[in-house]
Design a protein around this motif. Structure first.
Motif, PDB file in Angstrom:
ATOM      1  N   TYR A 451       0.664  -1.115  -0.359  1.00 31.40           N
ATOM      2  CA  TYR A 451       0.071  -0.418  -0.246  1.00 31.40           C
ATOM      3  C   TYR A 451       0.884   1.478  -0.011  1.00 31.40           C
ATOM      4  O   TYR A 451       0.957   2.495  -0.728  1.00 31.40           O
ATOM      5  CB  TYR A 451      -1.027  -0.027   1.054  1.00 31.40           C
ATOM      6  CG  TYR A 451      -1.877  -1.281   1.100  1.00 31.40           C
ATOM      7  CD1 TYR A 451      -2.089  -1.732  -0.332  1.00 31.40           C
ATOM      8  CD2 TYR A 451      -2.865  -1.909   2.373  1.00 31.40           C
ATOM      9  CE1 TYR A 451      -3.392  -2.471   0.101  1.00 31.40           C
ATOM     10  CE2 TYR A 451      -4.035  -2.328   2.745  1.00 31.40           C
ATOM     11  CZ  TYR A 451      -3.611  -2.920   1.093  1.00 31.40           C
ATOM     12  OH  TYR A 451      -4.951  -4.100   1.664  1.00 31.40           O
ATOM     13  N   ARG A 512      -5.314   1.993   6.104  1.00 34.01           N
ATOM     14  CA  ARG A 512      -6.015   0.610   5.276  1.00 34.01           C
ATOM     15  C   ARG A 512      -5.763  -0.756   5.484  1.00 34.01           C
ATOM     16  O   ARG A 512      -6.548  -1.251   5.486  1.00 34.01           O
ATOM     17  CB  ARG A 512      -5.608   0.848   3.811  1.00 34.01           C
ATOM     18  CG  ARG A 512      -6.587   0.114   3.262  1.00 34.01           C
ATOM     19  CD  ARG A 512      -5.909   0.259   1.116  1.00 34.01           C
ATOM     20  NE  ARG A 512      -6.209  -0.231   0.409  1.00 34.01           N
ATOM     21  CZ  ARG A 512      -5.737  -0.706  -1.148  1.00 34.01           C
ATOM     22  NH1 ARG A 512      -4.939   0.456  -1.705  1.00 34.01           N
ATOM     23  NH2 ARG A 512      -6.485  -1.251  -1.801  1.00 34.01           N
ATOM     24  N   VAL A 515      -8.180  -1.940   8.387  1.00 32.97           N
ATOM     25  CA  VAL A 515      -9.449  -1.098   7.862  1.00 32.97           C
ATOM     26  C   VAL A 515     -10.619  -1.815   8.006  1.00 32.97           C
ATOM     27  O   VAL A 515     -11.551  -1.599   8.671  1.00 32.97           O
ATOM     28  CB  VAL A 515      -9.666  -0.413   7.373  1.00 32.97           C
ATOM     29  CG1 VAL A 515     -10.363  -1.903   5.983  1.00 32.97           C
ATOM     30  CG2 VAL A 515     -10.847   0.482   6.235  1.00 32.97           C
ATOM     31  N   TYR A 547      -9.044   6.917  -0.585  1.00 32.93           N
ATOM     32  CA  TYR A 547      -9.050   6.036   0.572  1.00 32.93           C
ATOM     33  C   TYR A 547     -10.104   6.365   1.111  1.00 32.93           C
ATOM     34  O   TYR A 547     -10.458   5.912   2.361  1.00 32.93           O
ATOM     35  CB  TYR A 547      -7.405   6.425   1.269  1.00 32.93           C
ATOM     36  CG  TYR A 547      -6.386   5.584   0.748  1.00 32.93           C
ATOM     37  CD1 TYR A 547      -5.918   4.622   2.088  1.00 32.93           C
ATOM     38  CD2 TYR A 547      -6.199   5.593  -0.281  1.00 32.93           C
ATOM     39  CE1 TYR A 547      -4.954   3.985   1.662  1.00 32.93           C
ATOM     40  CE2 TYR A 547      -4.589   4.007  -0.278  1.00 32.93           C
ATOM     41  CZ  TYR A 547      -4.594   3.647   0.512  1.00 32.93           C
ATOM     42  OH  TYR A 547      -3.055   3.196   0.245  1.00 32.93           O
ATOM     43  N   LEU A 550     -12.182   3.733   0.773  1.00 36.74           N
ATOM     44  CA  LEU A 550     -11.816   2.900   1.306  1.00 36.74           C
ATOM     45  C   LEU A 550     -12.637   2.580   3.017  1.00 36.74           C
ATOM     46  O   LEU A 550     -11.840   1.897   3.722  1.00 36.74           O
ATOM     47  CB  LEU A 550     -11.107   1.549   1.639  1.00 36.74           C
ATOM     48  CG  LEU A 550     -10.226   1.766  -0.591  1.00 36.74           C
ATOM     49  CD1 LEU A 550      -8.458   2.121  -0.463  1.00 36.74           C
ATOM     50  CD2 LEU A 550     -10.587   0.660  -1.066  1.00 36.74           C
ATOM     51  N   VAL A 552     -11.617   5.385   4.834  1.00 39.14           N
ATOM     52  CA  VAL A 552     -10.725   5.851   5.813  1.00 39.14           C
ATOM     53  C   VAL A 552     -10.696   7.611   5.524  1.00 39.14           C
ATOM     54  O   VAL A 552     -11.948   7.854   4.693  1.00 39.14           O
ATOM     55  CB  VAL A 552      -9.265   5.716   5.353  1.00 39.14           C
ATOM     56  CG1 VAL A 552      -8.537   7.068   5.686  1.00 39.14           C
ATOM     57  CG2 VAL A 552      -9.055   4.661   5.417  1.00 39.14           C
TER      58      VAL A 552
END
Length: 598
Positions: A451, A512, A515, A547, A550, A552
């Motif tokens: 990542y 991430r 998460v 992100y 995702l 975040v």
């Protein structure tokens, strides 16, 4: 877990900040031309991050602006609404004047205003500071961080400009590596508890070695042979017991007998032997001095020549030469012998000096013994024996202390050996774990690595490497670097701009990777676009939005002059939903705190 709302009991002086679940933008607009070239504008975009840290129960720092200017802020009470994992919310109340008393309230709906809520309606009201941190730790339930507390990670989640200097070693971790490396290893997927134990063993070992050095200094030149000290101590105690019994019985016949025996067997015999040695040495000294005085060549070739001439005999040529050579030969032998004689003389004089000193000492002891035997005053004898007993007891006390110190030194050395062994074993386990996590392509660390590199590549089209390795001291070393086109490390990460990018990439990669776990879901980056070129700003914005999708919650701050120019020309860079706060310099109303600058 995400940020939901920040507000105060003074809405006219501080406009509430409502956070959104996706990208959050704090925009500072410089509208006055005279302010465009200034480095700082004091609008409050950095202050917002500090207030979040305050509401997450940072310690009381007299340099922190709320306490440094307490006369301005003493009446402010701050409320931070936090969205928990279960979809419920908790609001933290913390005032400036009573900063060590914190209140908490759980609730099911967001965007609440509890500034007028009475104390009786709070679930936990005015809880002491240390207990409050424990309580908030439980409410947040960031269990993935355990056994470390929630505040350990906040330095990576609330990055101010000063926190972009180092990717891993934050300003708040200015203390020893043991305060942050084990935790960092833990969130990267390594066994942080092994590191914690290793640092603890090191600290214990350092303390034990320091204690051992102190004891050795206290002992000074004393022998470290415990057996020898215990033997001397035994003899001294036995002698003290005899003298104590003597004084108790008030009978000095045995003492007289002992003194007589000592006088005959020890003093007189030793004195006689020393006198004999002194006589022998003096004789040798006399001979050497005489020999040194006599060793002179008295024959003179010139005088012999004159006498021979008077007698009518030739004394020239070979005869004169042979005599001169003979004289030179004798001189050489004489000088060499003189050197040895003078060395022997020096040794004899040294021995005589030592013998004379011993004879003087023995003479005094013999005189004291004779005096003791000749005295008829029993009280005088009692006093003398008492004085001897006092001296003995002082010697015993000193020896006891030495013995105790040596016993403690032996114990410390045993403990030091055990600690070194334990430290070595821990180091081996740390090395094994480090190698395992590095080699496993499916490990948490490998995932974070991917990542991290992906974010950097998306922004600047270069891969980046996150590495963790063991140094010679058994400690983990963390490194983040940018790679060139061939995959080799470069010095590009040394610049402030790219160092900031590495920090952002690291924080996002950590969030991430965790998460789906009980882990914080927000991150605050101050001045994130500063000093990047337009294309890289656009790329970073794309990453931030990715992100946000995702799950975040990125919170970024920027000045309008740092907006990517090309994107601004095409239209609005951010949507209205993304901009949670707009600050400007036209008046006090444009600041975070709508009051004159302090």
């Amino acid at each position: 877990m995400k940020l939901s709302k920040l507000y105060t009991n003074k809405p006219d002086s501080f406009t509430p900040v409502n956070f959104v679940s996706g990208l959050n933008v704090v925009m500072a607009e410089i509208r006055l031309p005279e302010n465009r070239n200034k480095d700082t504008h004091n609008l409050g975009k950095t202050t917002l991050g500090r207030l979040l840290d305050f509401c997450f129960l940072s310690g009381r720092d007299p340099k922190f602006f709320l306490f440094k200017h307490e006369e301005i802020f003493k009446d402010f009470v701050f409320y931070l609404e936090i969205e928990l994992e279960a979809g419920s919310f908790v609001t933290v109340r913390r005032g400036v004047e009573a900063a060590s008393q914190i209140s908490f309230k759980r609730h099911s709906a967001s965007d609440q205003d509890f500034s007028e809520l009475p104390d009786s309606s709070w679930d936990h009201c005015n809880v002491p500071f240390d207990r409050s941190k424990e309580l908030l730790d439980g409410l947040l339930d960031w269990r993935t961080l355990k056994p470390w507390a929630f505040r350990k990670i906040l330095g990576y989640l609330l990055r101010s400009q000063d926190d972009f200097r180092e990717v891993f070693h934050l300003r708040k971790f200015a203390s020893r590596h043991s305060q942050w490396k084990p935790f960092l290893a833990h969130i990267l997927g390594f066994d942080g508890e092994l590191l914690e134990q290793h640092y603890q063993k090191e600290e214990e070992l350092s303390k034990k070695e320091s204690d051992a050095d102190v004891i050795k200094k206290e002992l000074g030149g004393s022998a470290e042979d415990i057996s020898k000290i215990e033997g001397i101590l035994l003899l001294k105690k036995q002698e003290a017991e005899k003298k104590t019994a003597l004084l108790t019985a008030f009978d000095f016949r045995s003492q007289d007998k002992e003194k007589t025996k000592q006088l005959v067997n020890d003093f007189d015999a030793t004195i006689a032997d020393l006198n004999s040695q002194r006589y022998s040495l003096n004789q040798n000294k006399k001979k050497i001095v005489a020999s040194l005085e006599e060793e002179q060549v008295l024959f003179s070739p010139e005088e012999a020549k004159r006498l021979f001439e008077e007698a009518g005999i030739l004394f020239q040529g070979q005869i004169k030469k042979d005599f001169q050579q003979l004289i030179e030969f004798n001189k050489a032998i004489t000088e060499e012998r003189g050197v040895y004689l003078r060395e022997e003389l020096t040794e004899i004089e040294g021995a005589l000096k030592q013998i004379n000193a011993e004879l003087t000492s023995l003479g005094k002891k013999r005189s004291d013994a004779l005096s003791f035997l000749s005295t008829t005053d029993v009280f005088d004898k009692y006093k003398r024996v008492s004085d001897e007993l006092v001296t003995l007891r002082a010697d015993i006390t000193s020896l006891e202390r030495q013995k105790d110190s040596l016993h403690r030194l032996q114990e410390l050395r045993t403990e030091i050996r055990a600690l070194k062994e334990a430290k070595t074993q821990l180091q081996a386990k740390i090395e094994e774990d480090t190698n395992k996590q590095n080699a496993d392509e499916k490990s948490l660390f490998s995932l974070i690595r991917l990542y991290f590199s992906e974010i950097v590549e998306d922004v600047i089209n270069r891969k980046a490497l996150l590495s963790v390795a063991l140094n010679q001291a058994g400690h983990l070393e963390f490194q983040a670097e940018i790679l060139d086109e061939s995959g080799n490390s470069t010095s590009a990460d040394l610049g402030h701009t790219y160092r900031k990018l590495l920090c952002v990439a690291f924080d996002l990669a950590i969030l991430r990777a965790h998460v789906a776990e009980k882990f914080p879901g927000f991150v605050y980056h101050d001045g994130v676009f500063e000093s990047l070129d337009d294309r890289k700003k656009e790329n970073l914005l794309t990453v931030l939005r990715k992100y946000a999708d995702l799950n975040v919650q990125p919170v970024i701050t920027l000045i309008d002059s740092d907006l990517p120019a090309r994107a601004a020309e095409d239209g609005a860079v951010f949507s209205q939903n993304e901009i949670i706060l707009t600050l400007h310099d036209e008046s006090d109303q444009g600041r975070l705190f709508k009051i004159p600058s302090w």
